[in-house]
Design an enzyme around this catalytic site. Structure first.
Site, short mmCIF file in Angstrom:
data_model
loop_
_atom_site.label_atom_id
_atom_site.label_comp_id
_atom_site.label_asym_id
_atom_site.label_seq_id
_atom_site.Cartn_x
_atom_site.Cartn_y
_atom_site.Cartn_z
N ASP A 59 0.85 -1.18 0.00
CA ASP A 59 0.00 0.00 0.00
C ASP A 59 0.89 1.23 0.00
OD1 ASP A 59 0.86 -0.25 2.66
OD2 ASP A 59 -0.98 0.60 3.47
N HIS A 180 10.62 -9.51 0.52
CA HIS A 180 10.37 -8.07 0.44
C HIS A 180 11.66 -7.30 0.72
CE1 HIS A 180 8.52 -4.15 1.33
NE2 HIS A 180 7.50 -4.59 0.61
#
Length: 226
Positions: A59, A180
């Site tokens: 996000d 990530h």
């Protein structure tokens, strides 16, 4: 199909109408990012017929002045840790120095769709809009891209992005899965994974112009082309 047509079709669906109501209310009553007119910037900067690479984020950054509508990209000199690590891997992978100003728009212009799974966030509250319904829209975006038969690379960093891979089964595409780039996980497999050179090798093998991952090289190429 273009993005305008796609969004028009989605806007007729019940989930989207509810999503829009939630987003409008959030922007009217709280401070949200990115700026309202940049929510769909990833789509506007990378048309469907120009997509070569898809990089999926979670996000938008939730601090003031950062999010600009492109995943991992910022509009300020203060670089988030994940982006710093992306730059580090880019330099190691490609053996070049990277101008680290935070703005990845030059990649979007080359066909790198920088897409967050959730497109909005409230200031100071990471993942605050995760239940708005954005994931339905971005799932549908991934499903649409999956139907495109030309070579496309999907770079999925972290479990959140890897989950999107369930919608990818087109044999013409390449999927790069990895941890990530956040400080919590980058040392556990992101560093040294070489996603940028792997992407370009795949594109070259399929006679597709590679991505100029550094802004300086991209700008030199644009200057020469003109």
């Amino acid at each position: 199909m273009d993005w305008q047509t796609f969004i028009a079709q989605e806007s007729e669906k019940p989930y989207y109408k509810e999503l829009k109501e939630k987003v409008v209310h959030a922007y009217n009553t709280t401070t949200c990012f990115p700026p309202y007119n940049k929510i769909y910037r990833a789509l506007s900067k990378t048309p469907i017929d120009k997509i070569k690479v898809v990089i999926i984020g979670q996000d938008p950054y939730h601090e003031k002045g950062q999010a600009n509508g492109l995943s991992f990209s910022v509009d300020c000199p203060k670089l988030p840790p994940s982006l710093i690590n992306i730059y580090k891997e880019m330099e190691t992978d490609l053996g070049v120095q990277v101008r680290q100003d935070g703005d990845l728009t030059y990649l979007a212009k080359q066909g790198v769709l920088l897409l967050n799974s959730t497109l909005t966030v409230e200031e100071g509250k990471a993942n605050s809009h995760v239940n708005f319904g954005w994931s339905i829209l971005t799932d549908n975006i991934i499903k649409l891209i999956n139907t495109i038969d030309r070579p496309i690379v999907f770079i999925l960093w972290g479990n959140f992005a890897i989950k999107k891979g369930q919608y990818l089964n087109n044999p013409n595409h390449m999927i790069i899965r990895g941890v990530h780039p956040s400080p919590l996980s980058a040392s556990r497999g992101f560093f040294g994974s070489r996603p940028f050179s792997k992407t370009n090798a795949f594109l070259r093998a399929h006679n597709v112009t590679e991505i100029y991952w550094t802004k300086d090289l991209y700008e030199r190429m644009i200057t020469c082309a003109n």
